[in-house]
Motif scaffolding. Sequence first.
Motif, PDB file in Angstrom:
ATOM      1  N   ILE A  70      65.793  93.563  89.591  1.00  0.00           N
ATOM      2  CA  ILE A  70      66.321  92.428  88.813  1.00  0.00           C
ATOM      3  C   ILE A  70      65.928  91.148  89.546  1.00  0.00           C
ATOM      4  CG2 ILE A  70      68.416  91.166  88.185  1.00  0.00           C
ATOM      5  CD1 ILE A  70      68.499  93.334  86.367  1.00  0.00           C
ATOM      6  N   ILE A  71      65.366  90.200  88.787  1.00  0.00           N
ATOM      7  CA  ILE A  71      64.903  88.952  89.425  1.00  0.00           C
ATOM      8  C   ILE A  71      65.588  87.710  88.870  1.00  0.00           C
ATOM      9  CG2 ILE A  71      62.655  89.884  90.085  1.00  0.00           C
ATOM     10  CD1 ILE A  71      61.480  88.461  87.616  1.00  0.00           C
ATOM     11  N   GLY A  72      66.479  87.873  87.904  1.00  0.00           N
ATOM     12  CA  GLY A  72      67.107  86.699  87.292  1.00  0.00           C
ATOM     13  C   GLY A  72      68.571  86.584  87.671  1.00  0.00           C
ATOM     14  N   VAL A 101      55.431  90.042  95.772  1.00  0.00           N
ATOM     15  CA  VAL A 101      55.116  88.954  94.845  1.00  0.00           C
ATOM     16  C   VAL A 101      55.506  89.389  93.442  1.00  0.00           C
ATOM     17  CG1 VAL A 101      53.315  87.893  96.264  1.00  0.00           C
ATOM     18  CG2 VAL A 101      52.680  89.718  94.678  1.00  0.00           C
ATOM     19  N   ARG A 102      56.069  88.460  92.678  1.00  0.00           N
ATOM     20  CA  ARG A 102      56.598  88.756  91.342  1.00  0.00           C
ATOM     21  C   ARG A 102      55.640  88.204  90.299  1.00  0.00           C
ATOM     22  NH1 ARG A 102      60.459  85.612  94.037  1.00  0.00           N
ATOM     23  NH2 ARG A 102      59.997  84.054  92.451  1.00  0.00           N
ATOM     24  N   VAL A 103      54.857  89.087  89.705  1.00  0.00           N
ATOM     25  CA  VAL A 103      53.759  88.628  88.845  1.00  0.00           C
ATOM     26  C   VAL A 103      53.931  89.181  87.434  1.00  0.00           C
ATOM     27  CG1 VAL A 103      51.260  88.632  88.531  1.00  0.00           C
ATOM     28  CG2 VAL A 103      52.217  88.479  90.842  1.00  0.00           C
ATOM     29  N   GLY A 104      53.991  88.289  86.447  1.00  0.00           N
ATOM     30  CA  GLY A 104      54.151  88.696  85.058  1.00  0.00           C
ATOM     31  C   GLY A 104      52.914  88.429  84.233  1.00  0.00           C
ATOM     32  N   SER A 105      52.708  87.168  83.874  1.00  0.00           N
ATOM     33  CA  SER A 105      51.659  86.840  82.900  1.00  0.00           C
ATOM     34  C   SER A 105      50.256  87.210  83.390  1.00  0.00           C
ATOM     35  CB  SER A 105      51.741  85.374  82.502  1.00  0.00           C
ATOM     36  OG  SER A 105      51.822  84.545  83.631  1.00  0.00           O
ATOM     37  N   ALA A 106      49.997  87.176  84.675  1.00  0.00           N
ATOM     38  CA  ALA A 106      48.658  87.539  85.153  1.00  0.00           C
ATOM     39  C   ALA A 106      48.385  89.027  84.956  1.00  0.00           C
ATOM     40  CB  ALA A 106      48.483  87.165  86.632  1.00  0.00           C
ATOM     41  N   GLY A 135      56.251  83.940  95.223  1.00  0.00           N
ATOM     42  CA  GLY A 135      54.942  83.896  94.588  1.00  0.00           C
ATOM     43  C   GLY A 135      54.993  84.516  93.207  1.00  0.00           C
ATOM     44  N   MET A 136      54.388  83.807  92.227  1.00  0.00           N
ATOM     45  CA  MET A 136      54.308  84.269  90.842  1.00  0.00           C
ATOM     46  C   MET A 136      52.842  84.203  90.408  1.00  0.00           C
ATOM     47  SD  MET A 136      57.929  82.375  89.737  1.00  0.00           S
ATOM     48  CE  MET A 136      57.438  82.104  88.087  1.00  0.00           C
ATOM     49  N   SER A 137      52.589  84.354  89.116  1.00  0.00           N
ATOM     50  CA  SER A 137      51.188  84.456  88.665  1.00  0.00           C
ATOM     51  C   SER A 137      50.301  83.331  89.188  1.00  0.00           C
ATOM     52  CB  SER A 137      51.124  84.467  87.137  1.00  0.00           C
ATOM     53  OG  SER A 137      51.613  85.698  86.657  1.00  0.00           O
ATOM     54  N   GLY A 138      50.828  82.104  89.206  1.00  0.00           N
ATOM     55  CA  GLY A 138      49.977  80.971  89.551  1.00  0.00           C
ATOM     56  C   GLY A 138      49.778  80.763  91.041  1.00  0.00           C
ATOM     57  N   THR A 188      62.696  83.082  96.756  1.00  0.00           N
ATOM     58  CA  THR A 188      62.770  81.732  96.219  1.00  0.00           C
ATOM     59  C   THR A 188      61.896  81.584  94.985  1.00  0.00           C
ATOM     60  OG1 THR A 188      62.874  79.385  96.835  1.00  0.00           O
ATOM     61  CG2 THR A 188      60.883  80.586  97.516  1.00  0.00           C
ATOM     62  N   ILE A 189      62.270  80.622  94.147  1.00  0.00           N
ATOM     63  CA  ILE A 189      61.505  80.271  92.941  1.00  0.00           C
ATOM     64  C   ILE A 189      61.285  78.762  92.960  1.00  0.00           C
ATOM     65  CG2 ILE A 189      61.362  80.477  90.429  1.00  0.00           C
ATOM     66  CD1 ILE A 189      63.870  82.246  90.502  1.00  0.00           C
ATOM     67  N   PRO A 190      60.175  78.290  93.510  1.00  0.00           N
ATOM     68  CA  PRO A 190      59.943  76.841  93.455  1.00  0.00           C
ATOM     69  C   PRO A 190      59.716  76.406  92.011  1.00  0.00           C
ATOM     70  CG  PRO A 190      58.341  77.939  94.900  1.00  0.00           C
ATOM     71  CD  PRO A 190      59.068  79.004  94.140  1.00  0.00           C
ATOM     72  N   SER A 212      57.972  92.399  83.731  1.00  0.00           N
ATOM     73  CA  SER A 212      57.695  92.835  82.361  1.00  0.00           C
ATOM     74  C   SER A 212      58.564  92.145  81.325  1.00  0.00           C
ATOM     75  CB  SER A 212      57.853  94.356  82.268  1.00  0.00           C
ATOM     76  OG  SER A 212      59.120  94.756  82.764  1.00  0.00           O
ATOM     77  N   LYS A 213      59.333  91.148  81.726  1.00  0.00           N
ATOM     78  CA  LYS A 213      60.221  90.455  80.770  1.00  0.00           C
ATOM     79  C   LYS A 213      59.418  89.971  79.562  1.00  0.00           C
ATOM     80  CE  LYS A 213      59.771  85.893  82.869  1.00  0.00           C
ATOM     81  NZ  LYS A 213      60.226  85.012  83.934  1.00  0.00           N
ATOM     82  N   THR A 214      59.988  90.134  78.414  1.00  0.00           N
ATOM     83  CA  THR A 214      59.415  89.790  77.091  1.00  0.00           C
ATOM     84  C   THR A 214      58.309  90.759  76.634  1.00  0.00           C
ATOM     85  OG1 THR A 214      57.603  88.251  77.646  1.00  0.00           O
ATOM     86  CG2 THR A 214      59.836  87.315  77.520  1.00  0.00           C
ATOM     87  N   GLY A 252      49.893  86.133  78.324  1.00  0.00           N
ATOM     88  CA  GLY A 252      50.813  85.002  78.115  1.00  0.00           C
ATOM     89  C   GLY A 252      52.075  85.470  77.410  1.00  0.00           C
ATOM     90  N   ARG A 253      53.201  84.800  77.727  1.00  0.00           N
ATOM     91  CA  ARG A 253      54.470  85.105  77.060  1.00  0.00           C
ATOM     92  C   ARG A 253      54.734  84.066  76.002  1.00  0.00           C
ATOM     93  NH1 ARG A 253      56.155  86.286  82.295  1.00  0.00           N
ATOM     94  NH2 ARG A 253      56.550  84.092  82.601  1.00  0.00           N
ATOM     95  N   ALA A 254      55.247  84.499  74.859  1.00  0.00           N
ATOM     96  CA  ALA A 254      55.757  83.542  73.887  1.00  0.00           C
ATOM     97  C   ALA A 254      57.007  82.907  74.477  1.00  0.00           C
ATOM     98  CB  ALA A 254      56.091  84.254  72.586  1.00  0.00           C
TER      99      ALA A 254
END
Length: 228
Positions: A75-77, A214-219, A198-201, A159-161, A33-35, A223-225
Amino acid sequence: MIAENLEIIHGNIAAAAAKAGRRADEVELLAVSKTFPPEAVAEAYAAGQRAFAENRVQELLSKAPLVPSGVVWHIIGHLQSNKIRKALQHCRILHSVDSVELARDIERIADEAGVYVDAYLQVNVAEDGRKHGFTTASVPALMDELLSLKRVSVVGLMTIPALDPVPENSRRHFAALRQLRDRLQAQTGTPLPGLSMGMSGDYHIAVEEGATIVRVGSAIFGGRAART
Ligand SMILES: *Cc1c(COP(=O)(O)O)cnc(C)c1O
């Protein structure tokens, strides 16, 4: 809109799991939910979503008091040691434990606070110089110390590729994380069930390769500014 997106993503997770001979309920959806405002969290919560993630402690602190109390924060960052105490006020699941020093600091502060923490070790399997994390080569020798911590339970790897426009290109990094996990389990005799990848894409690829979360935000939220 958010409820529809969640439904679509659950469907995609189920399809990817089935393709890999896995059950859909082996994969947790973590909503990043960041941003996005607390209202967006509340909307997803109303649609049944419970696990949410922020990558900055400051944003977690401002958002957490404004969302339903049943929200479970992750926390993911990258976490700075001076933010651990504040992070633990709202969150017991850390995906970005990226050094032994940080793990020791979390241990000490969790002990003072009287809490227990689940930790994913962030591994830079893609050897991306811009990313934090253990390297595939460094982590085996550190496992004894990491597993000896009393307040920090190592539950798996994360991991974050690097962002790649072709999701299929992330597959080898996800597979590498799973293989490293398998080696570490064999080495230590300790189960490390969690694979946060795994993220949105590319979450569908990550699920095929064994992701358990899986860590999914924008999907989910749109979209995030760009951050300033
Ligand atoms: C922002 C973020 C995500 C989610 O990214 P989306 O592309 O919006 O799904 C996942 N993991 C980490 C570590 C992030 O910082």
